[in-house]
Motif scaffolding. Structure first.
Motif, PDB file in Angstrom:
ATOM      1  N   VAL A  33       0.845  -1.186   0.000  1.00  0.00           N
ATOM      2  CA  VAL A  33       0.000   0.000   0.000  1.00  0.00           C
ATOM      3  C   VAL A  33       0.881   1.236   0.000  1.00  0.00           C
ATOM      4  CG1 VAL A  33      -1.800   1.283   1.204  1.00  0.00           C
ATOM      5  CG2 VAL A  33      -1.803  -1.223   1.258  1.00  0.00           C
ATOM      6  N   ILE A  34       0.715   2.078  -1.002  1.00  0.00           N
ATOM      7  CA  ILE A  34       1.449   3.333  -1.106  1.00  0.00           C
ATOM      8  C   ILE A  34       0.449   4.439  -0.801  1.00  0.00           C
ATOM      9  CG2 ILE A  34       2.880   4.786  -2.590  1.00  0.00           C
ATOM     10  CD1 ILE A  34       3.471   2.213  -4.221  1.00  0.00           C
ATOM     11  N   GLU A  35       0.570   5.025   0.369  1.00  0.00           N
ATOM     12  CA  GLU A  35      -0.452   5.932   0.873  1.00  0.00           C
ATOM     13  C   GLU A  35      -0.536   7.235   0.085  1.00  0.00           C
ATOM     14  OE1 GLU A  35      -2.648   5.190   2.992  1.00  0.00           O
ATOM     15  OE2 GLU A  35      -1.843   3.428   4.028  1.00  0.00           O
ATOM     16  N   GLU A  36       0.618   7.800  -0.243  1.00  0.00           N
ATOM     17  CA  GLU A  36       0.655   9.077  -0.952  1.00  0.00           C
ATOM     18  C   GLU A  36       1.680   9.007  -2.075  1.00  0.00           C
ATOM     19  OE1 GLU A  36       1.622  11.935   2.003  1.00  0.00           O
ATOM     20  OE2 GLU A  36      -0.401  11.995   2.861  1.00  0.00           O
ATOM     21  N   GLU A  37       1.553   9.901  -3.055  1.00  0.00           N
ATOM     22  CA  GLU A  37       2.521   9.924  -4.142  1.00  0.00           C
ATOM     23  C   GLU A  37       3.922  10.128  -3.585  1.00  0.00           C
ATOM     24  OE1 GLU A  37       3.602  12.715  -7.987  1.00  0.00           O
ATOM     25  OE2 GLU A  37       1.482  12.393  -7.471  1.00  0.00           O
ATOM     26  N   PRO A  38       4.848   9.214  -3.865  1.00  0.00           N
ATOM     27  CA  PRO A  38       6.203   9.310  -3.303  1.00  0.00           C
ATOM     28  C   PRO A  38       6.927  10.565  -3.777  1.00  0.00           C
ATOM     29  CG  PRO A  38       5.775   7.117  -4.191  1.00  0.00           C
ATOM     30  CD  PRO A  38       4.669   7.990  -4.672  1.00  0.00           C
ATOM     31  N   GLN A  39       7.595  11.208  -2.824  1.00  0.00           N
ATOM     32  CA  GLN A  39       8.403  12.384  -3.144  1.00  0.00           C
ATOM     33  C   GLN A  39       9.893  12.079  -3.081  1.00  0.00           C
ATOM     34  OE1 GLN A  39       6.875  15.206  -4.270  1.00  0.00           O
ATOM     35  NE2 GLN A  39       5.068  13.878  -4.105  1.00  0.00           N
ATOM     36  N   THR A  40      10.238  10.975  -2.415  1.00  0.00           N
ATOM     37  CA  THR A  40      11.632  10.532  -2.329  1.00  0.00           C
ATOM     38  C   THR A  40      11.663   9.030  -2.585  1.00  0.00           C
ATOM     39  OG1 THR A  40      11.397  10.321   0.075  1.00  0.00           O
ATOM     40  CG2 THR A  40      12.417  12.334  -0.758  1.00  0.00           C
ATOM     41  N   ILE A  41      12.572   8.599  -3.463  1.00  0.00           N
ATOM     42  CA  ILE A  41      12.593   7.210  -3.926  1.00  0.00           C
ATOM     43  C   ILE A  41      14.015   6.668  -3.907  1.00  0.00           C
ATOM     44  CG2 ILE A  41      12.084   5.669  -5.871  1.00  0.00           C
ATOM     45  CD1 ILE A  41      10.065   7.796  -6.848  1.00  0.00           C
ATOM     46  N   VAL A  42      14.153   5.407  -3.505  1.00  0.00           N
ATOM     47  CA  VAL A  42      15.404   4.665  -3.642  1.00  0.00           C
ATOM     48  C   VAL A  42      15.168   3.556  -4.657  1.00  0.00           C
ATOM     49  CG1 VAL A  42      16.952   2.998  -2.530  1.00  0.00           C
ATOM     50  CG2 VAL A  42      16.380   5.130  -1.371  1.00  0.00           C
ATOM     51  N   SER A  43      16.057   3.442  -5.634  1.00  0.00           N
ATOM     52  CA  SER A  43      15.994   2.372  -6.635  1.00  0.00           C
ATOM     53  C   SER A  43      17.197   1.470  -6.439  1.00  0.00           C
ATOM     54  CB  SER A  43      15.996   2.960  -8.042  1.00  0.00           C
ATOM     55  OG  SER A  43      16.122   1.939  -9.017  1.00  0.00           O
ATOM     56  N   MET A  44      16.971   0.160  -6.420  1.00  0.00           N
ATOM     57  CA  MET A  44      18.023  -0.779  -6.047  1.00  0.00           C
ATOM     58  C   MET A  44      18.712  -1.478  -7.205  1.00  0.00           C
ATOM     59  SD  MET A  44      16.491  -2.464  -2.545  1.00  0.00           S
ATOM     60  CE  MET A  44      17.995  -3.417  -2.306  1.00  0.00           C
ATOM     61  N   VAL A  45      18.224  -1.304  -8.432  1.00  0.00           N
ATOM     62  CA  VAL A  45      18.895  -1.903  -9.596  1.00  0.00           C
ATOM     63  C   VAL A  45      18.859  -0.921 -10.761  1.00  0.00           C
ATOM     64  CG1 VAL A  45      18.368  -4.301  -8.953  1.00  0.00           C
ATOM     65  CG2 VAL A  45      16.798  -3.042 -10.440  1.00  0.00           C
ATOM     66  N   PRO A  46      19.819  -1.032 -11.679  1.00  0.00           N
ATOM     67  CA  PRO A  46      19.878  -0.087 -12.805  1.00  0.00           C
ATOM     68  C   PRO A  46      18.634  -0.063 -13.679  1.00  0.00           C
ATOM     69  CG  PRO A  46      21.987  -1.181 -12.552  1.00  0.00           C
ATOM     70  CD  PRO A  46      21.035  -1.874 -11.622  1.00  0.00           C
ATOM     71  N   SER A  47      17.985  -1.201 -13.862  1.00  0.00           N
ATOM     72  CA  SER A  47      16.818  -1.218 -14.753  1.00  0.00           C
ATOM     73  C   SER A  47      15.687  -0.356 -14.213  1.00  0.00           C
ATOM     74  CB  SER A  47      16.334  -2.656 -14.966  1.00  0.00           C
ATOM     75  OG  SER A  47      15.978  -3.262 -13.737  1.00  0.00           O
ATOM     76  N   THR A  48      15.378  -0.494 -12.914  1.00  0.00           N
ATOM     77  CA  THR A  48      14.299   0.322 -12.344  1.00  0.00           C
ATOM     78  C   THR A  48      14.717   1.783 -12.254  1.00  0.00           C
ATOM     79  OG1 THR A  48      15.022  -0.214 -10.080  1.00  0.00           O
ATOM     80  CG2 THR A  48      13.323  -1.602 -11.057  1.00  0.00           C
ATOM     81  N   THR A  49      16.019   2.028 -12.115  1.00  0.00           N
ATOM     82  CA  THR A  49      16.514   3.404 -12.119  1.00  0.00           C
ATOM     83  C   THR A  49      16.294   4.046 -13.482  1.00  0.00           C
ATOM     84  OG1 THR A  49      18.184   2.957 -10.429  1.00  0.00           O
ATOM     85  CG2 THR A  49      18.577   4.840 -11.885  1.00  0.00           C
ATOM     86  N   GLU A  50      16.645   3.334 -14.544  1.00  0.00           N
ATOM     87  CA  GLU A  50      16.473   3.891 -15.886  1.00  0.00           C
ATOM     88  C   GLU A  50      14.998   4.139 -16.183  1.00  0.00           C
ATOM     89  OE1 GLU A  50      18.589   2.371 -19.174  1.00  0.00           O
ATOM     90  OE2 GLU A  50      20.408   1.935 -18.036  1.00  0.00           O
ATOM     91  N   ILE A  51      14.147   3.224 -15.761  1.00  0.00           N
ATOM     92  CA  ILE A  51      12.711   3.426 -15.950  1.00  0.00           C
ATOM     93  C   ILE A  51      12.263   4.671 -15.200  1.00  0.00           C
ATOM     94  CG2 ILE A  51      10.424   2.510 -15.397  1.00  0.00           C
ATOM     95  CD1 ILE A  51      11.595  -0.313 -15.904  1.00  0.00           C
TER      96      ILE A  51
END
Length: 325
Positions: free
Chosen positions: A61-79
């Motif tokens: 469940v993502i309560e609110e639109e994220p304002q800060t994000i951590v991406s753990m792999v290059p593919s999701t980072t590029e997306i």
């Protein structure tokens, strides 16, 4: 002749394997994970809270639109960057190398990530990946226990599965319009290349070398490269095998491919020449006709937006007479 698009390039087959973002990582090959239903190709505008089922079968469940994000792999980072989320990225993996803006973002580790570092960044959303679960499972639970929202993206081994990942990341971050547009753009680019490939009258046999030390490795069925070769009307010399497989040099010579492609050029500038100079390879058609090429590893193995760039690059290498710029 059709006019094609141009993309930036980066490299790193070795990094892709460690990061587990190419879709064929074997790190969790023995792990049995319930696969959730595929998201629709196009989704409506996100309204929060959003509830999504991740690669582990967990409801997130993502309560609110994220304002800060951590991406753990290059593919999701590029997306994420392609979806316009670059300003929200506060933590990235050690292997992230594209786009250039990633160089200025905090690093959280690679094959083993720094749990304390991630927690200190206080992200609204952590985007993880199924390929790293066998290594990261305990650490991800620590993040959850610390109150962070973690979403694990499914492994991808096909373009369709990449489209699904783009769509779900769009839903999780409030970037559904951008995700829909990106998927549509990629689909149109693939369709254009497929249409161009219909002009191929005599399909060529291709051997793709993704590793050479200590053994020669190639990609069989169930990989992006195999799907790409099918899309451009070429035959994968290792298509009768599955996944990432090693191949004896004598078997390569016996297969006599029309074209040889290597993805090692970024970290081995002599990769093409070394292939040409291998014992017995002088009689291989690809070597005799000087049809040995280097391709950007990330573009043809990383499960992100640049797969269509990799597809075009591969098409131009195999059929330059059809896919001229």
């Amino acid at each position: 002749m059709k006019k094609f698009w141009k993309f930036g390039m980066s490299a790193g087959f070795a990094a892709m394997l460690l990061a587990g973002c190419g879709g064929e990582d074997a790190a969790n090959e023995e792990q049995e994970i319930e696969t959730p239903a595929e998201p629709p190709e196009e989704v409506a505008e996100a309204e929060f809270p959003v509830t999504l089922v991740d690669a582990l079968g967990d409801e997130v469940v993502i309560e609110e639109e994220p304002q800060t994000i951590v991406s753990m792999v290059p593919s999701t980072t590029e997306i994420s960057y392609e979806l316009g989320l670059g300003d929200k990225m506060v933590g990235l993996s050690d292997f992230d190398n594209y786009p250039e803006e990633t160089a200025d973002v905090e690093r959280i580790g690679g094959q083993e990530f720094n749990v304390e570092k991630v927690i200190s960044l206080e992200p609204d959303l952590v985007i993880s990946h199924e390929s790293g679960i066998s290594t990261w499972e305990e650490g991800l639970q620590q993040l959850r226990d610390a109150g962070l929202t973690v979403y694990v993206v499914n492994n991808e081994t096909s373009f369709e599965e990449v489209y699904d990942s783009i769509s779900v990341i769009g839903q999780a971050t409030g970037a559904t319009d951008e995700a829909n547009a990106l998927v549509s753009e990629m689909q149109a680019q693939v369709d254009e290349i497929r249409e161009q490939a219909e002009a191929v009258e005599e399909p060529k046999t291709v051997f793709v070398e993704v590793g050479s030390e200590p053994d020669i490795y190639t990609t069989g069925s169930g990989t992006f490269i195999d799907e790409m070769l099918t899309m451009i009307n070429a035959e994968n010399m290792a298509g009768d095998q599955e996944g990432w497989v090693s191949m004896d040099p004598e078997a390569i010579v016996a297969g006599d491919p029309d074209v040889i492609v290597t993805t090692e050029g970024a970290y081995n500038p002599d990769a093409v020449q070394q292939i040409k100079e291998r014992s017995g390879f002088a009689d291989v058609t690809a070597v005799k006709e000087d049809a040995v090429y280097n391709l950007d590893s990330d573009a043809v193995t990383r499960s992100g937006p640049r797969l269509t760039a990799g597809l075009l690059e591969l098409a131009q290498a195999v059929y330059p007479e059809v896919f001229s710029e």
